[in-house]
Design a protein around this motif. Structure first.
Motif, PDB file in Angstrom:
ATOM      1  N   HIS A   1      12.546 -28.171 -17.948  1.00 48.51           N
ATOM      2  CA  HIS A   1      13.945 -28.420 -17.885  1.00 48.51           C
ATOM      3  C   HIS A   1      14.191 -29.750 -18.142  1.00 48.51           C
ATOM      4  O   HIS A   1      13.426 -30.404 -18.551  1.00 48.51           O
TER       5      HIS A   1
ATOM      6  N   PRO B   1       7.898 -23.184 -16.644  1.00 50.29           N
ATOM      7  CA  PRO B   1       8.884 -22.063 -15.863  1.00 50.29           C
ATOM      8  C   PRO B   1       8.338 -20.870 -15.722  1.00 50.29           C
ATOM      9  O   PRO B   1       7.866 -20.380 -16.866  1.00 50.29           O
TER      10      PRO B   1
ATOM     11  N   GLU C   1      21.246 -24.705 -17.669  1.00 51.00           N
ATOM     12  CA  GLU C   1      20.425 -23.500 -17.259  1.00 51.00           C
ATOM     13  C   GLU C   1      19.754 -23.964 -15.958  1.00 51.00           C
ATOM     14  O   GLU C   1      19.839 -25.042 -15.516  1.00 51.00           O
TER      15      GLU C   1
ATOM     16  N   TYR D   1      16.391 -23.264 -13.794  1.00 47.59           N
ATOM     17  CA  TYR D   1      14.789 -23.063 -14.142  1.00 47.59           C
ATOM     18  C   TYR D   1      14.090 -22.460 -12.708  1.00 47.59           C
ATOM     19  O   TYR D   1      14.330 -23.225 -11.694  1.00 47.59           O
TER      20      TYR D   1
ATOM     21  N   SER E   1      19.406 -27.798 -15.114  1.00 46.52           N
ATOM     22  CA  SER E   1      18.852 -28.378 -16.114  1.00 46.52           C
ATOM     23  C   SER E   1      20.124 -29.072 -16.816  1.00 46.52           C
ATOM     24  O   SER E   1      21.308 -28.421 -16.882  1.00 46.52           O
TER      25      SER E   1
ATOM     26  N   SER F   1      13.918 -18.380 -16.406  1.00 43.42           N
ATOM     27  CA  SER F   1      15.350 -19.204 -16.595  1.00 43.42           C
ATOM     28  C   SER F   1      16.510 -18.699 -16.976  1.00 43.42           C
ATOM     29  O   SER F   1      16.250 -17.282 -17.122  1.00 43.42           O
ATOM     30  N   TYR F   2      17.730 -19.185 -16.763  1.00 45.67           N
ATOM     31  CA  TYR F   2      18.891 -18.381 -16.722  1.00 45.67           C
ATOM     32  C   TYR F   2      19.808 -19.303 -17.537  1.00 45.67           C
ATOM     33  O   TYR F   2      20.156 -20.655 -16.917  1.00 45.67           O
ATOM     34  N   LYS F   3      20.616 -19.245 -18.645  1.00 44.61           N
ATOM     35  CA  LYS F   3      21.435 -19.968 -19.106  1.00 44.61           C
ATOM     36  C   LYS F   3      22.887 -19.694 -18.688  1.00 44.61           C
ATOM     37  O   LYS F   3      23.380 -18.646 -19.156  1.00 44.61           O
TER      38      LYS F   3
END
Length: 193
Positions: A106, A141, A130, A132, A126, A144-146
Motif C-alpha cells: 500500500h 497483500p 485502495e 489492502y 492507501s 485489494s479493492y480500488k
C-alpha cells in the motif's frame, strides 16, 4: 451523563502521540504510536517507564492495533505495516528485534489511512484510493479493492482516483467483511472472496 473526573495516570512522551490503543486482551496494557517513529507500550499500573519501546519504522507511527495478546501491528507513513512479537521485547532500550514481519504494498506517506485487525487479518487504506488486506504470515497483500471516483459531469464512477485516499477501515469480527471509507465520503462494505 457521567463526567470523566479522575485521572488515574499521566504518561509524558517527548514527541507527538499519533494514536493510542488499549489491549483487548489485558486490563493493564496500553500502546501508542508516536511522531518519533516509535511505538510505546505501558503497563498502566506502572507508568514511570515504558514496558517496551518498539523501534523500526522510518516515519511517524500513525496506528497501533493488537492482533492478539502477544502481537501488535503498527502502521506508519513510511509505507509499511509491522508485526511485533511482544514476547521478544526488551525492557531496557528500544526493541528492534521484536519485529517479526514487515508488510508492504500500500502507499502511505502523508495521510492517516486507517488500520483494522480481526482474526489474523489486517486491513489498511492507501493513498492510491485502495483498501489492502494482509494476513499475519504473509508480507504482501492477499487482496485489494480500488475505489473509483465520481465524475462531476456524468455522475458515474471512474477509475481515476483524483488524489483521493482510503481514510478508514474496519474488519467485521469473525467474518470476511470489511467496511472502508475514502476521503470523498464514499463508504463501501466489501467481502473478501
Amino acid at each position: 451523563m457521567k463526567l470523566l473526573k479522575n485521572c488515574l495516570a499521566t504518561i509524558r512522551n517527548a514527541a507527538n502521540v499519533c494514536c493510542v490503543q488499549f489491549s483487548p486482551h489485558s486490563t493493564h496494557l496500553l500502546a501508542f504510536g508516536s511522531a518519533d517513529y516509535r511505538t510505546y507500550c505501558y503497563d498502566i499500573r506502572n507508568t514511570k517507564n515504558a514496558w517496551c519501546v518498539l523501534a523500526g519504522h522510518e516515519k511517524a507511527v500513525s496506528y497501533v492495533k493488537f492482533l492478539d495478546s502477544g502481537t501488535l501491528v503498527t502502521a506508519s507513513t513510511d509505507n509499511t505495516l509491522k508485526l511485533w512479537d511482544l514476547q521478544k521485547t526488551s525492557h531496557c532500550g528500544p526493541s528492534t528485534n521484536a519485529c517479526s514481519l514487515t508488510f508492504s504494498g500500500h502507499t502511505n506517506e502523508k495521510n492517516f489511512v486507517g488500520l483494522s485487525t480481526a482474526d489474523g487479518y489486517i486491513a489498511c487504506g492507501s493513498e492510491t484510493n485502495e483498501v489492502y488486506a494482509y494476513y499475519r504470515d504473509l508480507p504482501m497483500p492477499i487482496a485489494s479493492y480500488k475505489f473509483g471516483s465520481i465524475d462531476p459531469i456524468s455522475g458515474k464512477e471512474t477509475d481515476d482516483d483524483n488524489g483521493l485516499f482510503v481514510s478508514s477501515v474496519c474488519w467485521r469480527a469473525k467474518s470476511d467483511m470489511v467496511v472502508a471509507a475514502n476521503s470523498s465520503g464514499c463508504i463501501k462494505v466489501l467481502q473478501m472472496v
